[in-house]
Design an enzyme around this catalytic site. Structure first.
Site, PDB file in Angstrom:
ATOM      1  N   CYS B  86       0.831  -1.206   0.000  1.00 34.08           N
ATOM      2  CA  CYS B  86       0.000   0.000   0.000  1.00 34.08           C
ATOM      3  C   CYS B  86       0.866   1.256   0.000  1.00 34.08           C
ATOM      4  O   CYS B  86       1.528   1.546  -0.987  1.00 34.08           O
ATOM      5  CB  CYS B  86      -0.976  -0.050   1.177  1.00 34.08           C
ATOM      6  SG  CYS B  86      -2.335   1.108   1.030  1.00 34.08           S
ATOM      7  N   HIS B 203      -3.531  -5.830   1.090  1.00 31.88           N
ATOM      8  CA  HIS B 203      -2.830  -6.054   2.356  1.00 31.88           C
ATOM      9  C   HIS B 203      -2.765  -7.528   2.740  1.00 31.88           C
ATOM     10  O   HIS B 203      -3.699  -8.036   3.367  1.00 31.88           O
ATOM     11  CB  HIS B 203      -3.542  -5.278   3.465  1.00 31.88           C
ATOM     12  CG  HIS B 203      -3.379  -3.805   3.336  1.00 31.88           C
ATOM     13  ND1 HIS B 203      -2.403  -3.105   4.007  1.00 31.88           N
ATOM     14  CD2 HIS B 203      -4.040  -2.908   2.576  1.00 31.88           C
ATOM     15  CE1 HIS B 203      -2.489  -1.828   3.676  1.00 31.88           C
ATOM     16  NE2 HIS B 203      -3.469  -1.675   2.805  1.00 31.88           N
ATOM     17  N   GLU B 205      -1.004  -8.786   5.063  1.00 31.20           N
ATOM     18  CA  GLU B 205      -0.893  -8.908   6.527  1.00 31.20           C
ATOM     19  C   GLU B 205      -2.260  -8.891   7.209  1.00 31.20           C
ATOM     20  O   GLU B 205      -2.397  -9.335   8.341  1.00 31.20           O
ATOM     21  CB  GLU B 205       0.005  -7.794   7.093  1.00 31.20           C
ATOM     22  CG  GLU B 205      -0.626  -6.404   7.207  1.00 31.20           C
ATOM     23  CD  GLU B 205      -0.673  -5.638   5.896  1.00 31.20           C
ATOM     24  OE1 GLU B 205      -0.470  -6.249   4.830  1.00 31.20           O
ATOM     25  OE2 GLU B 205      -0.922  -4.412   5.945  1.00 31.20           O
TER      26      GLU B 205
END
Lengths: 81, 238
Positions: B86, B203, B205
């Site tokens: 990002c 994302h 994560e």
């Protein structure tokens, strides 16, 4: 010296903000408006021994930080205030 | 393996990356402060999401000049693995480590939702644990994720197989509605020519545990772990 820097999106790069503003202007009745492009305007003061030195320094600042050469063009005006 | 997660003022996903790597994957992870130099035997450096330096001027524009980034740039030039997520992707583009730029979403809205991605290449350290054409479901959350590159750069990206992820629908097809931000050629993630630097808008994560709705993000991190294990034996073809 006072420098006025104008940063604009390169031709061919989409400008969704410009498009949104254009649509709003049309809604307000300004149908004659076309090709709205949004950009950035930056003013800086600087000390330089000559106009030429100032130009070189400003160009460096634009290339390194103020503009992104992938998507933006810039131009500037120097006045001796 | 040893991971570094860079923290800029305005980063906000560094804890998520740290948590996923440490608690889900049992990795050795350290935070790296933006004012510090990059010191240590890191295998992979992650630039997390957020709004580094307030995204003033342009997203990622100022972060590239921080002391830590000078080290990260050298690390990447020496073949070190760098992952930008990002805002991290935006910083990598601004730093010149990745081609192109990320601009305002074409619909001008901030988006925060799950998207489907198609894994386009697996011969990279970031995707080697996946299968070509595999779908991943990951969240996106950004206002400036519209990928742009000039026609010559795009051609080079395609030719060198540097486009690693594309936005698709749940059937794996690219389409305008499935492209959440207007990205050129539906691009969600690209790597450099050397295949050791990867940037993506979604994302991974935030998709590392079932409770988060998807575990597909682990595919990216476990690829890196696998690649580091094989690093001595295998060179990545470009």
């Amino acid at each position: 010296m006072r420098v006025r820097i104008f940063i604009s999106l390169k031709e061919g790069v989409l400008d969704p903000q410009g498009k949104a503003v254009e649509r709003s202007l049309h809604t307000l009745g300004y149908g004659e408006v076309q090709d709205v492009r949004m950009g950035k305007y930056i003013e800086v003061s600087l000390d330089a021994p000559s106009r030429q030195t100032a130009e070189g320094r400003i160009r460096e600042m634009c290339d390194k930080l103020l503009a992104n050469p992938v998507i933006e063009d810039y131009r500037f005006e120097i006045s001796s205030e | 393996m040893h991971w570094g997660v860079v923290v800029f003022p305005g980063s906000c996903d560094e804890q998520d990356v740290h948590d996923c790597l440490k608690n889900v994957l049992g990795q050795r992870v350290e935070f790296l402060w933006h004012k510090d130099r990059l010191n240590g035997d890191f295998d992979c450096v992650v630039l997390p999401g957020g709004f580094s330096y307030g995204d003033y001027l342009r997203a990622g524009a100022m972060a590239r000049f921080s002391p830590i980034m000078q080290g990260v740039i050298d690390f990447a030039h020496n073949g070190g693995l760098v992952l930008g997520i990002c805002n991290g992707f935006q910083i990598l583009c601004q730093s010149g480590l990745l081609p192109g730029a990320l601009t305002r979403n074409t619909h001008l809205q901030f988006i925060c939702r799950q998207v489907y991605l198609r894994l386009e290449e697996t011969e990279t350290p970031f995707t080697c644990a996946g299968k070509k054409g595999q779908l991943l479901r990951l969240p996106v959350k950004h206002g400036e994720g519209c990928y742009y590159a000039d026609p010559a750069t795009l051609e080079r990206l395609r030719k060198n197989r540097q486009i690693l992820l594309r936005y698709v629908d749940n059937k794996g097809k690219t389409s305008e509605p499935a492209n959440p931000n207007g990205s050129l050629d539906h691009i969600a993630g690209v790597c450099n020519e050397g295949r050791n630097v990867f940037g993506l808008m979604p994302h991974p994560e935030d998709a590392g545990e079932k409770i988060l709705g998807s575990e597909d993000g682990l595919k990216i991190f476990s690829s890196i772990i696998e690649a580091c294990g094989h690093r001595e034996q295998k060179a990545w073809p470009s």
